[in-house]
Design a protein around this motif. Structure first.
Motif, mmCIF file in Angstrom:
data_model
loop_
_atom_site.group_PDB
_atom_site.id
_atom_site.type_symbol
_atom_site.label_atom_id
_atom_site.label_comp_id
_atom_site.label_asym_id
_atom_site.label_seq_id
_atom_site.Cartn_x
_atom_site.Cartn_y
_atom_site.Cartn_z
ATOM 1 N N CYS A 146 16.157 -4.229 0.463
ATOM 2 C CA CYS A 146 15.548 -2.950 0.116
ATOM 3 C C CYS A 146 14.904 -2.398 1.369
ATOM 4 N N VAL A 147 15.165 -1.149 1.664
ATOM 5 C CA VAL A 147 14.521 -0.461 2.775
ATOM 6 C C VAL A 147 13.804 0.762 2.228
ATOM 7 N N ALA A 148 12.555 0.912 2.568
ATOM 8 C CA ALA A 148 11.765 2.049 2.122
ATOM 9 C C ALA A 148 11.184 2.783 3.319
ATOM 10 N N TRP A 149 11.090 4.087 3.170
ATOM 11 C CA TRP A 149 10.354 4.893 4.139
ATOM 12 C C TRP A 149 8.974 5.178 3.562
ATOM 13 N N PHE A 150 7.970 4.811 4.322
ATOM 14 C CA PHE A 150 6.584 5.125 3.989
ATOM 15 C C PHE A 150 6.086 6.174 4.976
ATOM 16 N N ARG A 151 5.031 6.861 4.584
ATOM 17 C CA ARG A 151 4.352 7.740 5.529
ATOM 18 C C ARG A 151 2.857 7.621 5.334
ATOM 19 N N GLN A 152 2.153 7.865 6.418
ATOM 20 C CA GLN A 152 0.704 7.802 6.372
ATOM 21 C C GLN A 152 0.131 8.936 7.204
ATOM 22 N N ALA A 153 -0.573 9.823 6.530
ATOM 23 C CA ALA A 153 -1.259 10.915 7.197
ATOM 24 C C ALA A 153 -2.678 10.468 7.529
ATOM 25 N N PRO A 154 -3.316 11.074 8.513
ATOM 26 C CA PRO A 154 -4.680 10.681 8.874
ATOM 27 C C PRO A 154 -5.613 10.736 7.678
ATOM 28 N N GLY A 155 -6.341 9.656 7.476
ATOM 29 C CA GLY A 155 -7.307 9.604 6.394
ATOM 30 C C GLY A 155 -6.729 9.361 5.022
ATOM 31 N N LYS A 156 -5.412 9.146 4.963
ATOM 32 C CA LYS A 156 -4.777 8.930 3.656
ATOM 33 C C LYS A 156 -4.124 7.560 3.607
ATOM 34 N N GLU A 157 -3.836 7.125 2.395
ATOM 35 C CA GLU A 157 -3.168 5.848 2.227
ATOM 36 C C GLU A 157 -1.682 5.967 2.574
ATOM 37 N N ARG A 158 -1.111 4.836 2.955
ATOM 38 C CA ARG A 158 0.316 4.805 3.215
ATOM 39 C C ARG A 158 1.067 4.893 1.877
ATOM 40 N N GLU A 159 2.049 5.791 1.812
ATOM 41 C CA GLU A 159 2.757 6.006 0.563
ATOM 42 C C GLU A 159 4.268 5.915 0.774
ATOM 43 N N ALA A 160 4.938 5.359 -0.215
ATOM 44 C CA ALA A 160 6.398 5.274 -0.172
ATOM 45 C C ALA A 160 6.987 6.613 -0.587
ATOM 46 N N VAL A 161 7.901 7.130 0.208
ATOM 47 C CA VAL A 161 8.494 8.417 -0.121
ATOM 48 C C VAL A 161 9.968 8.316 -0.507
ATOM 49 N N ALA A 162 10.664 7.279 -0.041
ATOM 50 C CA ALA A 162 12.081 7.127 -0.373
ATOM 51 C C ALA A 162 12.502 5.687 -0.140
ATOM 52 N N GLY A 163 13.522 5.263 -0.886
ATOM 53 C CA GLY A 163 14.012 3.911 -0.715
ATOM 54 C C GLY A 163 15.498 3.827 -0.994
ATOM 55 N N ILE A 164 16.115 2.796 -0.430
ATOM 56 C CA ILE A 164 17.532 2.519 -0.667
ATOM 57 C C ILE A 164 17.717 1.016 -0.629
ATOM 58 N N ASP A 165 18.637 0.514 -1.465
ATOM 59 C CA ASP A 165 18.887 -0.920 -1.400
ATOM 60 C C ASP A 165 20.352 -1.193 -1.075
ATOM 61 N N SER A 166 20.708 -2.459 -1.012
ATOM 62 C CA SER A 166 22.037 -2.857 -0.565
ATOM 63 C C SER A 166 23.123 -2.467 -1.562
ATOM 64 N N GLN A 167 22.715 -2.083 -2.784
ATOM 65 C CA GLN A 167 23.688 -1.572 -3.748
ATOM 66 C C GLN A 167 23.695 -0.053 -3.779
ATOM 67 N N SER A 168 23.037 0.538 -2.773
ATOM 68 C CA SER A 168 22.987 1.992 -2.582
ATOM 69 C C SER A 168 22.198 2.722 -3.648
ATOM 70 N N SER A 169 21.338 2.024 -4.373
ATOM 71 C CA SER A 169 20.414 2.709 -5.270
ATOM 72 C C SER A 169 19.354 3.401 -4.429
ATOM 73 N N THR A 170 19.076 4.647 -4.764
ATOM 74 C CA THR A 170 18.081 5.403 -4.017
ATOM 75 C C THR A 170 16.980 5.899 -4.945
ATOM 76 N N SER A 171 15.822 6.134 -4.371
ATOM 77 C CA SER A 171 14.711 6.672 -5.140
ATOM 78 C C SER A 171 13.851 7.524 -4.227
ATOM 79 N N TYR A 172 13.158 8.506 -4.819
ATOM 80 C CA TYR A 172 12.351 9.458 -4.062
ATOM 81 C C TYR A 172 11.053 9.759 -4.790
ATOM 82 N N ASP A 173 10.013 9.938 -4.009
ATOM 83 C CA ASP A 173 8.772 10.437 -4.573
ATOM 84 C C ASP A 173 8.974 11.903 -4.938
#
Length: 126
Positions: free
Chosen positions: A33-60
């Protein structure tokens, strides 16, 4: 040994596009599973998108319809294509990975991922 290296960040005006890449080694011959997280100054790190080896994807919801996550045919690089960028997308973007599948990364926390890249900065100006 798993290593993740991000690239492709930069500065863009609102409405523009950027693609960030995550080159992965040591991961792609297993279920992953690979996920993209982002973190803005003063905010928590959040997952915005992910993909796994079976090509399932998900988005915030905040990026759905604007961001697209994909991997190359060799499944060694994961891309996050970001369109219609907004100033609120400004953040450090991190690639995270772990073994196992992930149908939905939304709401997952950074503590659920073992491997991390160094991050790449994305700045969107209004």
């Amino acid at each position: 040994q798993v290593q993740l290296v991000e690239s492709g960040g930069g500065s863009v005006q609102a409405g523009g596009s950027l693609t960030v890449s995550c080159e992965a080694s040591g991961l792609m011959h297993s279920m992953y599973c690979v996920a993209w997280f982002r973190q803005a100054p003063g905010k928590e790190r959040e997952a915005v998108a992910g993909i796994d080896s079976q090509s399932s994807t998900s988005y915030d919801d905040s990026v759905k319809g604007r961001f697209t996550i994909s991997s190359d045919s060799a499944k060694t690089t994961v891309y996050l294509q970001m369109n219609s960028l907004k100033p609120e997308d400004t953040a450090m973007y991190y690639c995270a990975a772990d073994f196992g599948l992930c149908a939905n990364v939304v709401g997952s926390t950074q503590y659920e991922y073992t491997y991390w890249g160094q991050g790449t900065q994305v700045i969107v100006s209004s």
